[in-house]
Write a protein that holds these residues in place. Structure first.
Motif: not given
Ligand SMILES: Nc1ncnc2c1ncn2[C@@H]1O[C@H](COP(=O)(O)OP(=O)(O)OP(=O)(O)O)[C@@H](O)[C@H]1O
Length: 279
Positions: A88, A142, A168-169, A171, A175, A267, A269-271
């Motif tokens: 990730q 990204g 992840i994250g 568009d 993807r 929704d 997010r890996s953050t």
């Protein structure tokens, strides 16, 4: 013990704890050679921990994890040579060009010096980055960064590619691009793919089978359509009713705890995980 020749990955009663937290709790899981297997589950289900055990990054006791018949505890180096891993966390260096990033992985994974330049070029071409190869990765979008990380993982020609939330994250177009490149390489090489994702639509479209993980174990397993039909039948749906979605199946498996623990599924997010670990 003789392992089934069809098994790319076999976890048998895999258990891993961080202190009091049983992150993986008796996980039984088989990934069949050549398939794209999606490991799904809410935040904290244990997906990344399971993957890190499979990659040998976390130590496990003998006989719990096998990769192409090799025991991850006893033959860790042999297992590592068989797999490519896209974690990730960002693994590309913004200060190097795309080509230099992939070349670094080629060296780390011991690709023979005489083959290195060609293998790096092939890996970059496989993810459509040939033209951008000599630009600094820091200038990439990204989607390009994710494809670069894919090239890094592919340069050692792995038999098993493990991707932790590869899209992840990104568009929707980026993807799709990542998945198309994964599929093209798989078609060309017969590689097995184990992927975690929070995107149910991606799992439905691109995975041959999925395992829904919750609280450290796989709670439902099958092809996306098997799981969707199974839920429809359990709910007494008529043949003319639209099939439940994979997200419905997921909610059914994860139950009411999902909303408390994970928020809105799409929704995620890996953050959040990064913040939790850094904090
Ligand atoms: N390094 C760590 N130290 C302590 N606890 C950890 C660590 N890594 C994970 N955990 C805990 O283990 C459990 C499983 O976490 P894990 O990251 O494997 O889940 P996940 O399914 O990959 O979640 P996500 O969807 O957020 O990536 C969680 O309760 C998590 O807080």
């Amino acid at each position: 013990m003789t392992r089934d020749a069809d098994e790319a990955v076999a976890c048998t009663g895999l258990t891993y704890s961080f202190g009091e937290t049983n992150a993986v709790d008796g996980l039984d899981l088989t990934v069949v050679r050549g398939e794209v297997f999606g490991l799904l589950g809410p935040n904290g289900a244990g997906k990344t921990t399971a993957i890190r055990c499979i990659t040998t990054l976390l130590p496990v006791p003998a006989r719990m994890v096998h990769v192409f018949g090799r025991d991850a505890a006893r033959e860790a180096m042999a297992v590592r040579r068989l797999l490519g891993y896209v974690p990730q966390q960002l693994s590309a260096d913004a200060g190097l060009t795309g080509r230099e990033n992939v070349a670094l992985f080629a060296r780390v994974f011991d690709v023979h010096r005489s083959e290195r330049a060609e293998r790096v070029a092939q890996a970059l071409a496989a993810v459509d980055l040939s033209e951008a190869a000599d630009r600094l990765a820091g200038t990439y979008s990204g989607g390009m960064i994710r494809r670069l990380e894919l090239a890094q993982a592919l340069v050692s020609a792995p038999r098993l590619l493990i991707l932790d939330e590869p899209t992840i994250g990104l568009d929707p177009i980026a993807r799709t691009g990542v998945w198309e490149h994964i599929n093209a390489v798989r078609a060309a090489t017969g590689m097995t793919v184990l992927v975690t994702t929070h995107y149910m639509d991606e799992a439905d479209q691109y995975c041959d089978r999925v395992g829904l993980m919750h609280r450290g174990r796989v709670r439902a397993l099958g092809t996306p359509s098997e799981l969707r039909q199974g839920l429809g039948e359990r709910r007494g749906a008529k043949a003319t009713d639209p099939l439940p979605t994979l997200e419905d199946v997921f909610r059914d498996v994860a139950g009411s705890g999902l909303d408390d623990q994970s928020g809105e599924f799409r929704d995620v997010r890996s953050t959040r995980r990064t913040a939790r670990r850094v904090g």
